[in-house]
Structure formats: structure tokens, C-alpha cells
Design a protein around this motif. Structure first.
Motif, short mmCIF file in Angstrom:
data_model
loop_
_atom_site.label_atom_id
_atom_site.label_comp_id
_atom_site.label_asym_id
_atom_site.label_seq_id
_atom_site.Cartn_x
_atom_site.Cartn_y
_atom_site.Cartn_z
N MET A 1 0.82 -1.22 0.00
CA MET A 1 0.00 0.00 0.00
C MET A 1 0.86 1.27 0.00
O MET A 1 0.55 2.22 -0.71
CB MET A 1 -0.98 -0.03 1.18
N ARG A 2 1.95 1.23 0.77
CA ARG A 2 2.86 2.40 0.75
C ARG A 2 3.41 2.62 -0.66
O ARG A 2 3.54 3.76 -1.12
CB ARG A 2 4.02 2.18 1.73
N LEU A 3 3.75 1.53 -1.34
CA LEU A 3 4.31 1.65 -2.70
C LEU A 3 3.25 2.15 -3.68
O LEU A 3 3.52 3.05 -4.49
CB LEU A 3 4.87 0.29 -3.15
N LEU A 4 2.04 1.60 -3.60
CA LEU A 4 0.97 2.05 -4.51
C LEU A 4 0.67 3.53 -4.32
O LEU A 4 0.38 4.24 -5.28
CB LEU A 4 -0.29 1.21 -4.30
N ASP A 5 0.74 3.97 -3.07
CA ASP A 5 0.47 5.39 -2.78
C ASP A 5 1.49 6.32 -3.44
O ASP A 5 1.23 7.52 -3.59
CB ASP A 5 0.45 5.64 -1.27
N GLN A 6 2.66 5.78 -3.82
CA GLN A 6 3.70 6.61 -4.44
C GLN A 6 3.64 6.60 -5.98
O GLN A 6 4.38 7.34 -6.62
CB GLN A 6 5.09 6.11 -4.01
N THR A 7 2.79 5.74 -6.55
CA THR A 7 2.71 5.68 -8.02
C THR A 7 1.80 6.79 -8.53
O THR A 7 1.14 7.49 -7.75
CB THR A 7 2.18 4.31 -8.48
N SER A 8 1.74 6.95 -9.85
CA SER A 8 0.92 7.99 -10.45
C SER A 8 -0.55 7.84 -10.04
O SER A 8 -1.09 6.73 -10.04
CB SER A 8 1.04 7.92 -11.97
N SER A 9 -1.20 8.94 -9.70
CA SER A 9 -2.63 8.86 -9.31
C SER A 9 -3.48 8.49 -10.53
O SER A 9 -4.60 8.02 -10.40
CB SER A 9 -3.08 10.20 -8.73
N ASP A 10 -2.92 8.69 -11.71
CA ASP A 10 -3.64 8.44 -12.95
C ASP A 10 -3.24 7.08 -13.53
O ASP A 10 -3.09 6.95 -14.73
CB ASP A 10 -3.27 9.57 -13.93
N ARG A 11 -3.03 6.08 -12.66
CA ARG A 11 -2.46 4.82 -13.16
C ARG A 11 -3.55 3.82 -13.54
O ARG A 11 -4.70 3.91 -13.10
CB ARG A 11 -1.56 4.20 -12.08
N GLN A 12 -3.12 2.83 -14.32
CA GLN A 12 -3.92 1.64 -14.59
C GLN A 12 -3.39 0.54 -13.67
O GLN A 12 -2.19 0.33 -13.58
CB GLN A 12 -3.75 1.21 -16.05
N THR A 13 -4.29 -0.15 -12.95
CA THR A 13 -3.86 -1.14 -11.97
C THR A 13 -4.43 -2.52 -12.33
O THR A 13 -5.66 -2.68 -12.43
CB THR A 13 -4.31 -0.75 -10.55
N LEU A 14 -3.54 -3.48 -12.52
CA LEU A 14 -3.93 -4.85 -12.83
C LEU A 14 -3.58 -5.72 -11.63
O LEU A 14 -2.45 -5.71 -11.17
CB LEU A 14 -3.17 -5.36 -14.07
N LEU A 15 -4.57 -6.44 -11.11
CA LEU A 15 -4.35 -7.24 -9.91
C LEU A 15 -4.67 -8.71 -10.22
O LEU A 15 -5.73 -9.01 -10.74
CB LEU A 15 -5.25 -6.72 -8.79
N PHE A 16 -3.71 -9.58 -9.91
CA PHE A 16 -3.92 -11.02 -10.12
C PHE A 16 -3.70 -11.74 -8.80
O PHE A 16 -2.74 -11.48 -8.09
CB PHE A 16 -2.96 -11.57 -11.18
N SER A 17 -4.62 -12.66 -8.50
CA SER A 17 -4.59 -13.32 -7.20
C SER A 17 -5.35 -14.64 -7.31
O SER A 17 -6.28 -14.75 -8.11
CB SER A 17 -5.26 -12.40 -6.17
N ALA A 18 -4.95 -15.63 -6.50
CA ALA A 18 -5.69 -16.90 -6.49
C ALA A 18 -7.02 -16.75 -5.74
O ALA A 18 -7.94 -17.53 -5.96
CB ALA A 18 -4.84 -17.99 -5.86
N THR A 19 -7.09 -15.75 -4.86
CA THR A 19 -8.35 -15.45 -4.16
C THR A 19 -8.61 -13.95 -4.25
O THR A 19 -7.67 -13.16 -4.32
CB THR A 19 -8.27 -15.84 -2.66
N LEU A 20 -9.88 -13.58 -4.24
CA LEU A 20 -10.21 -12.15 -4.36
C LEU A 20 -11.06 -11.66 -3.19
O LEU A 20 -11.82 -10.72 -3.31
CB LEU A 20 -10.95 -11.89 -5.68
#
Length: 210
Positions: free
Chosen positions: A168-187
Motif C-alpha cells: 500500500m505504501r508503494l501504490l500510494d507513491q505511483t501515479s494517481s492516474d495509473r492503470q492497476t492490474l491485480l492477479f490473485s488466487a483469491t479475491l
């Protein structure tokens, strides 16, 4: 009737690079997610290890990523283990070369020298484990504010390993206008909270292993 990567919208340079490696037919997770990811949508993919998800996020990223400035990657892929980070880099690096982009991986357990010098040259797509990436940011080697394409791979494993605060700390430092792709075995649980907080109207896809 089988679908081809070109029919999914993958640029010809990348489709040709896949074909030279004998990869012609997309796996289900790739066929499901690539068109949405290429179009710039946020994607929430339920996909186990071994489903082919590296190309599901890697091809859209390589199709869309801009050239990076030194120390300021334009795409970020977060992975839970150095083995996975290295594997993602190995799969994507030859494809990246075909479109004039550079992929590099940073993770702990190895020296800083090679990672620092790569960042100083410029890395377009940075694959990283959260701990080492935070170290490099603290040292002023990496700045994530230009990263407008972000992938969380095996997000459930990152949660299990206690990386969620770091992620979460890392995501908070990325561009606010980003595209986010999330892959997980559970959601569910932490992953659902993560998607809600960091994704914008994500398309959900579910894929079996192959």
C-alpha cells in the motif's frame, strides 16, 4: 476457432516475437484479460499460478509503456518472491527488446550494485519485491511517481507473507492516474479491500490453471 494474439489487439511486433518462441495461441486468462488491459481498464483477475498470467499482464504493459527517465520506471510489477520476480523478468525481457523497452527485476538476497546501476541507466518496466523496492526508494535510487501501469501479481501470497502495508505504501507513491492490474488466487478479504482502494471500476475475470 482459436483466437490469435493479434486478434486480441496485441501489436504485431509483440505477436511476432511470441511466434518466434512458438507461442501462437493465448491461454484462457490471456484471451480474457488482454483486450481490457490493452484498452486501459483496471483488471482484477482470479488466476492460479501456472495459468499464463505473466503474458496476460505483460503484453498489455509492453504494448503501452512509455520510455522511462533514469530512476523513474513507467511500469511497476510487484511480486511476492525473488523467484517469481526473476521469472517474470525472464519471460518479458525478450519481448520488451522487440519493442525497444527494458525490463529489470529488483529483490533482496543479492547485492545492490547491479540494481542501482540498472536504475541509473533507466528501467521502463520494473519488476520488484516490496522490501527491496522500499530500500531503493529510501536511498533515493527509485522514484515511482511516473509509474502509470501497475501490476500486483500473486497478491494473495503478498498478503500471506505480510507485505500488505508495504504494497500500500508503494501504490500510494505511483501515479494517481495509473492503470492497476491485480492477479490473485483469491479475491476476498485483504485482496478485496486492496482492489476497492486502488482500482477504478475494475473488470473481473476468472481463469482456471492450464
Amino acid at each position: 476457432m482459436t483466437t490469435t494474439f493479434a486478434q486480441l489487439g496485441v501489436p504485431s511486433l509483440l505477436a511476432d516475437a511470441l511466434a518466434t518462441r512458438g507461442i501462437d495461441e493465448p491461454f484462457p486468462v490471456q484471451a480474457a484479460t488482454i483486450p481490457d488491459a490493452l484498452a486501459g481498464r483496471d483488471v482484477c483477475g482470479k488466476a492460479p499460478t501456472g495459468s499464463g498470467k505473466t503474458f496476460a499482464f505483460g503484453l498489455p504493459i509492453l504494448a503501452n509503456v512509455q520510455k522511462a527517465k533514469k530512476g523513474r520506471p513507467r511500469a511497476l510489477v510487484l511480486a511476492p518472491t525473488r523467484e517469481l520476480a526473476e521469472q517474470i523478468k525472464k519471460e518479458l525481457a525478450p519481448l520488451a527488446r522487440s519493442v525497444g523497452r527494458y525490463v529489470f527485476a529488483v529483490y533482496g538476497g543479492v547485492g545492490y550494485g547491479g540494481q542501482i546501476s540498472a536504475m541509473r541507466k533507466g528501467v521502463d518496466v520494473l519488476v520488484a519485491c516490496p522490501g527491496r523496492l522500499e530500500d531503493l526508494i529510501d536511498q533515493g535510487i527509485v522514484d515511482l511517481s511516473d509509474a502509470d501501469l501497475v501490476v500486483l501479481d500473486e497478491a494473495d501470497r503478498m498478503a500471506d507473507m505480510g507485505f500488505m502495508p508495504s504494497v500500500m505504501r508503494l501504490l500510494d507513491q505511483t501515479s494517481s492516474d495509473r492503470q492497476t492490474l491485480l492477479f490473485s488466487a483469491t479475491l476476498d478479504g485483504d485482496i478485496a479491500k486492496l482492489a476497492k482502494r486502488y482500482q477504478n471500476d475494475p473488470v473481473r475475470h476468472e481463469a482456471a490453471s492450464v
